[in-house]
Enzyme design. Structure first.
Site, PDB file in Angstrom:
ATOM      1  N   TYR A 160       0.798  -1.216   0.000  1.00 29.33           N
ATOM      2  CA  TYR A 160       0.000   0.000   0.000  1.00 29.33           C
ATOM      3  C   TYR A 160       0.844   1.286   0.000  1.00 29.33           C
ATOM      4  O   TYR A 160       1.653   1.500   0.897  1.00 29.33           O
ATOM      5  CB  TYR A 160      -0.944  -0.005   1.216  1.00 29.33           C
ATOM      6  N   HIS A 217      -4.139   0.117   6.357  1.00 29.84           N
ATOM      7  CA  HIS A 217      -5.053   0.087   5.207  1.00 29.84           C
ATOM      8  C   HIS A 217      -5.891  -1.183   5.153  1.00 29.84           C
ATOM      9  O   HIS A 217      -5.997  -1.856   4.127  1.00 29.84           O
ATOM     10  CB  HIS A 217      -4.277   0.305   3.903  1.00 29.84           C
ATOM     11  N   GLU A 241      -3.477   3.273  11.958  1.00 27.70           N
ATOM     12  CA  GLU A 241      -4.701   3.572  11.202  1.00 27.70           C
ATOM     13  C   GLU A 241      -5.263   2.334  10.523  1.00 27.70           C
ATOM     14  O   GLU A 241      -4.513   1.534   9.964  1.00 27.70           O
ATOM     15  CB  GLU A 241      -4.326   4.634  10.160  1.00 27.70           C
ATOM     16  N   HIS A 317      -9.503  12.883   7.238  1.00 26.07           N
ATOM     17  CA  HIS A 317      -8.877  12.343   6.033  1.00 26.07           C
ATOM     18  C   HIS A 317      -8.455  13.511   5.118  1.00 26.07           C
ATOM     19  O   HIS A 317      -9.226  14.438   4.912  1.00 26.07           O
ATOM     20  CB  HIS A 317      -9.925  11.483   5.323  1.00 26.07           C
TER      21      HIS A 317
HETATM   22  C1  GCO Z   1      -5.102   7.839   3.690  1.00 25.23           C
HETATM   23  C2  GCO Z   1      -5.861   6.878   2.833  1.00 25.23           C
HETATM   24  C3  GCO Z   1      -5.697   7.069   1.371  1.00 25.23           C
HETATM   25  C4  GCO Z   1      -6.653   6.153   0.625  1.00 25.23           C
HETATM   26  C5  GCO Z   1      -7.320   6.882  -0.493  1.00 25.23           C
HETATM   27  C6  GCO Z   1      -8.315   6.045  -1.209  1.00 25.23           C
HETATM   28  O1  GCO Z   1      -4.857   7.497   4.824  1.00 25.23           O
HETATM   29  O2  GCO Z   1      -4.830   8.925   3.218  1.00 25.23           O
HETATM   30  O3  GCO Z   1      -5.699   5.573   3.288  1.00 25.23           O
HETATM   31  O4  GCO Z   1      -4.383   6.953   0.980  1.00 25.23           O
HETATM   32  O5  GCO Z   1      -6.012   5.041   0.108  1.00 25.23           O
HETATM   33  O6  GCO Z   1      -7.923   8.008   0.039  1.00 25.23           O
HETATM   34  O7  GCO Z   1      -9.056   6.813  -2.107  1.00 25.23           O
HETATM   35 MG    MG Z   2      -5.738   5.722   5.423  1.00 25.55          MG
END
Ligand code: GCO
Ligand code: MG
Length: 408
Positions: A160, A217, A241, A317
């Site tokens: 990821y 993730h 997270e 976010h």
């Molecule tokens: C974060 C998220 C993103 C997601 C993305 C998917 O913590 O910023 O996990 O990286 O993968 O927003 O659309």
């Molecule tokens: Mg995330």
């Protein structure tokens, strides 16, 4: 006062921002963000086909009633597409409200609780040395908090958000090569064996003050997540997270029973009802909703207030897919929220993006300083917008080595 027109724009520099502009009979206009990453045309169509025709003629000052009208009136409530569309309308109505009051939005919420809001950057590396360099870059730039992700030895493909080769890219970028997703292969054993030690090395190198965050993730089972959270306790993470997919909210109980590592969840939530159990049971430490995905300022403010009653702080976010409009809405909430925690921050800063969304929000020494301009404090240049159009993209899809489908 009446809404006379509303327009939706899809596109942007390397992103498919979905931008709503609501115009009124008094010349004041409001801007909102409905960007649902990799599904951008859907909230745009929801707005265009179903919401805008009803919006024309409404009084833009009645943002609460308009929110209720669309939410309760939809019958099929919630869901990321509808909530992103409602979110954009709500953001734009608050923008109008601020402009009418001639005040930045944080003043309308209750004023500032802090001068600058702590942000975290994304440090990534194809391997640990590459990640160390990336972290050092952000530390040198004044960041006090960094999310750290790196390639894992033995992992069949890049995991990821990390580049395949050292120095390749410091940001995870949506794959715009089409709708069919790339496949990533995931191996939990490799991750569990390697990552706790890597996090310990990072802590060792950068010392106790740097705030370290890590995003799993959604890749672990509840038992694995509990083991991982316990193993990384000595690293003193600011947060861990999305250790598990958050549909199964009882899973979080097992993590809590085994570890005091702070847990952050919620970037895929779009309603207070998605968060309610986790908040009321105090199973998380940070709530990660985004103003765009979770129905706008009106709804997210309710989430923030419920969270505050349970010692849970915000960590909105802020992935690169969010437009500067969403980031501005969050910045105003961050300036006000008594239970503010941290803000994920990656959006602003490219000349193309600044030209499309002019603003005077400022980043300094790892803190975000919200603009004092009325409303959201971000404008939208329609002439610039004409340069961009929708480009289909997708998130990767994850499989295990035997082909079993896994969580991205
Ligand atoms: C974060 C998220 C993103 C997601 C993305 C998917 O913590 O910023 O996990 O990286 O993968 O927003 O659309
Ligand atoms: Mg995330």
């Amino acid at each position: 006062m009446k809404i006379t027109n509303a327009k939706v724009f899809v596109g942007g520099p390397g992103k498919n921002y979905v931008t709503l502009k609501i115009e009124t009979d008094q010349g004041v206009y409001g801007l909102g963000d409905a960007t649902l990453n990799n599904r951008e045309t859907l909230p745009a169509a929801y707005l265009q086909d179903y919401l805008i025709p009803c919006l024309i003629g409404m009084d833009p000052r009645r943002s609460e009633d308009i929110w209720q009208f669309f939410y309760r009136g939809a019958y099929f409530r919630r869901g990321p597409i509808a909530m992103a569309a409602f979110g954009a309308i709500d953001m734009a109505l608050w923008d109008i409200k601020g402009k009418l009051a001639n005040m930045p939005l944080y003043q309308l919420f209750g004023g500032k609780s802090r001068d600058g809001a702590l942000v975290y950057a994304h440090a990534t590396g194809a391997d640990l040395p590459d990640l160390m360099e990336s972290i050092a870059h952000y530390v040198d730039a004044g960041y006090k908090a960094v999310r750290v992700q790196c390639g894992i030895p033995g992992m069949p493909s890049a995991s990821y958000a990390v580049p395949e080769t050292p120095g390749a890219s410091k940001h995870y970028i949506t794959d715009f090569s089409g709708i069919r997703p790339k496949i990533e292969i995931w191996d939990t054993d490799c991750y569990m064996r390697y990552m706790p030690g890597a996090l310990a090395e990072i802590r060792e190198r950068f010392g106790p003050d740097l705030k370290l965050l890590h995003d799993v993730h959604h890749r672990l089972t509840p038992r694995e997540a509990a083991q991982f959270a316990k193993a990384v306790e000595p690293v003193n993470l600011f947060w861990l997270e999305d250790p598990t997919p958050a549909e199964d909210q009882t899973a979080l109980k097992l993590i809590r029973q085994h570890s005091t590592t702070p847990i952050a969840i919620g970037e895929v939530f779009n309603s207070l009802h998605d968060c309610q159990h986790l908040i009321e049971q105090e199973l998380i430490d940070f709530i990660r909703v985004a103003v765009t995905y979770a129905g706008g300022i009106t709804h997210v403010k309710r989430i923030v207030e419920l969270a505050g009653m349970h010692h849970i702080r915000t960590g909105f976010h802020g992935a690169p897919s969010h437009s500067p409009l969403c980031m501005a809405a969050q910045a105003h909430l961050n300036a006000w929220a008594p239970n503010f925690g941290i803000q994920e921050y990656l959006v602003l800063g490219t000349p193309e993006c600044d030209a499309l969304f002019p603003s005077d929000h400022q980043m300094q020494d790892g803190l975000f300083h919200v603009s004092d301009a009325p409303g959201l404090g971000v404008d939208f240049d329609e002439a610039q917008a004409a340069r961009y159009s929708y480009a289909p993209g997708s998130h990767p899809v994850v499989r295990l080595q035997d082909g079993t489908l896994w969580n991205y």
